[in-house]
Design a protein around this motif. Sequence first.
Motif, mmCIF file in Angstrom:
data_model
loop_
_atom_site.group_PDB
_atom_site.id
_atom_site.type_symbol
_atom_site.label_atom_id
_atom_site.label_comp_id
_atom_site.label_asym_id
_atom_site.label_seq_id
_atom_site.Cartn_x
_atom_site.Cartn_y
_atom_site.Cartn_z
ATOM 1 N N SER A 89 0.809 -1.225 0.000
ATOM 2 C CA SER A 89 0.000 0.000 0.000
ATOM 3 C C SER A 89 0.841 1.274 0.000
ATOM 4 C CB SER A 89 -0.937 0.005 1.209
ATOM 5 O OG SER A 89 -0.167 -0.089 2.397
ATOM 6 N N GLU A 90 2.166 1.131 0.059
ATOM 7 C CA GLU A 90 3.049 2.291 -0.054
ATOM 8 C C GLU A 90 3.814 2.280 -1.375
ATOM 9 O OE1 GLU A 90 5.472 2.068 3.427
ATOM 10 O OE2 GLU A 90 3.772 2.404 4.769
ATOM 11 N N GLY A 91 3.503 1.320 -2.244
ATOM 12 C CA GLY A 91 4.157 1.233 -3.542
ATOM 13 C C GLY A 91 5.476 0.479 -3.519
ATOM 14 N N LYS A 92 5.767 -0.197 -2.412
ATOM 15 C CA LYS A 92 7.009 -0.976 -2.325
ATOM 16 C C LYS A 92 6.777 -2.403 -2.806
ATOM 17 C CE LYS A 92 9.236 1.712 1.301
ATOM 18 N NZ LYS A 92 8.330 2.816 1.197
ATOM 19 N N ARG A 93 7.848 -3.031 -3.282
ATOM 20 C CA ARG A 93 7.760 -4.374 -3.843
ATOM 21 C C ARG A 93 7.350 -5.435 -2.817
ATOM 22 N NH1 ARG A 93 13.107 -5.267 -7.581
ATOM 23 N NH2 ARG A 93 12.408 -3.941 -9.277
ATOM 24 N N VAL A 130 7.759 -9.026 -7.781
ATOM 25 C CA VAL A 130 7.737 -8.452 -9.136
ATOM 26 C C VAL A 130 8.486 -9.382 -10.085
ATOM 27 C CG1 VAL A 130 7.614 -6.074 -8.285
ATOM 28 C CG2 VAL A 130 9.820 -7.050 -8.855
ATOM 29 N N LYS A 131 8.047 -9.373 -11.336
ATOM 30 C CA LYS A 131 8.739 -10.159 -12.361
ATOM 31 C C LYS A 131 8.676 -9.352 -13.666
ATOM 32 C CE LYS A 131 10.268 -14.478 -13.106
ATOM 33 N NZ LYS A 131 10.617 -15.607 -12.323
ATOM 34 N N TYR A 132 9.847 -9.091 -14.235
ATOM 35 C CA TYR A 132 9.935 -8.343 -15.497
ATOM 36 C C TYR A 132 10.289 -9.300 -16.625
ATOM 37 C CZ TYR A 132 9.631 -3.828 -13.186
ATOM 38 O OH TYR A 132 9.183 -2.739 -12.489
ATOM 39 N N TYR A 133 9.618 -9.139 -17.776
ATOM 40 C CA TYR A 133 9.852 -9.999 -18.936
ATOM 41 C C TYR A 133 10.323 -9.187 -20.140
ATOM 42 C CZ TYR A 133 6.727 -12.663 -15.948
ATOM 43 O OH TYR A 133 6.141 -13.275 -14.866
ATOM 44 N N SER A 134 10.643 -7.916 -19.913
ATOM 45 C CA SER A 134 10.988 -7.021 -21.010
ATOM 46 C C SER A 134 12.240 -6.234 -20.637
ATOM 47 C CB SER A 134 9.819 -6.053 -21.237
ATOM 48 O OG SER A 134 10.238 -4.906 -21.923
ATOM 49 N N PRO A 143 16.025 -1.537 -18.093
ATOM 50 C CA PRO A 143 17.264 -2.331 -18.053
ATOM 51 C C PRO A 143 17.933 -2.418 -16.680
ATOM 52 C CG PRO A 143 17.652 -0.243 -19.159
ATOM 53 C CD PRO A 143 16.181 -0.312 -18.871
ATOM 54 N N THR A 144 17.711 -1.431 -15.820
ATOM 55 C CA THR A 144 18.392 -1.438 -14.522
ATOM 56 C C THR A 144 17.369 -1.588 -13.400
ATOM 57 O OG1 THR A 144 18.218 0.962 -14.258
ATOM 58 C CG2 THR A 144 20.179 0.118 -15.411
ATOM 59 N N ASN A 145 17.860 -1.993 -12.247
ATOM 60 C CA ASN A 145 16.980 -2.117 -11.095
ATOM 61 C C ASN A 145 16.384 -0.764 -10.718
ATOM 62 O OD1 ASN A 145 15.805 -3.926 -9.205
ATOM 63 N ND2 ASN A 145 17.087 -3.002 -7.621
ATOM 64 N N ILE A 148 12.424 0.215 -10.338
ATOM 65 C CA ILE A 148 11.854 0.814 -9.125
ATOM 66 C C ILE A 148 11.195 2.153 -9.446
ATOM 67 C CG2 ILE A 148 12.465 1.825 -6.881
ATOM 68 C CD1 ILE A 148 14.459 -0.542 -6.585
ATOM 69 N N ALA A 149 11.808 2.931 -10.312
ATOM 70 C CA ALA A 149 11.218 4.218 -10.726
ATOM 71 C C ALA A 149 9.883 3.987 -11.434
ATOM 72 C CB ALA A 149 12.185 4.976 -11.634
ATOM 73 N N PHE A 150 9.820 2.967 -12.309
ATOM 74 C CA PHE A 150 8.571 2.627 -13.006
ATOM 75 C C PHE A 150 7.497 2.237 -11.991
ATOM 76 C CE2 PHE A 150 5.816 -0.642 -14.891
ATOM 77 C CZ PHE A 150 5.222 0.095 -15.898
ATOM 78 N N GLU A 151 7.867 1.399 -11.029
ATOM 79 C CA GLU A 151 6.912 0.949 -10.013
ATOM 80 C C GLU A 151 6.374 2.129 -9.205
ATOM 81 O OE1 GLU A 151 9.217 -2.021 -7.868
ATOM 82 O OE2 GLU A 151 9.594 -3.047 -9.777
#
Length: 181
Positions: free
Chosen positions: A19-23, A26-30, A34-36, A40-43
């Motif tokens: 509820s605070e936007g923290k992980r 998560v799983k990325y397929y794209s 490119p970086t962690n 995190i910025a996208f999330e």
Amino acid sequence: MALNYDSCPVVKNILLLDSEGKRVAVKYYSDDWPTNSAKIAFEKSIFTKTQKTNARTEAEITMFDNNIIVYKFVQDLHFFVTGGDDENELVLATVLQGFFDAVTLLLRNNVEQREALENLDLILLCLDEIVDGGMVLETDGNIIAGKVSSHTMDDGAPLSEQTITQALATAREHLTRSLLR
């Protein structure tokens, strides 16, 4: 014969945030992130964009950075599925619903952050059963939960088919094992 991936639905990521936007998981397929720190910025960005919406009763859809994002909130958990802007929203919504249904079954209807963190292994297995390399494998929550639970349980019975007695016996076994350590 060459496979044509152009016609297959592709998922870019599946996110489960608190509820605070923290992980939470998560799983990325794209390679779009490119970086962690880019991930995190996208999330953070999609959490900020969606947090004031009312996606509790049913899934919502939004466009963000040339991506379609389908999302749903339950208790203190925020579920997200991202696809490209040319992706079919219904496919993404079906993936989201399958993920949510499987998590609900695996957490025995107790869909909240603490329970999710205690069963993180099951949630990560869920993600592996739903999508592989961006390709959608399965969207039926019962099947996903069944495959995940058969990985983790001795008797192989899917959680949805366990009786209360079996579930209590399993819980008693786990408790006994943890006390004997």
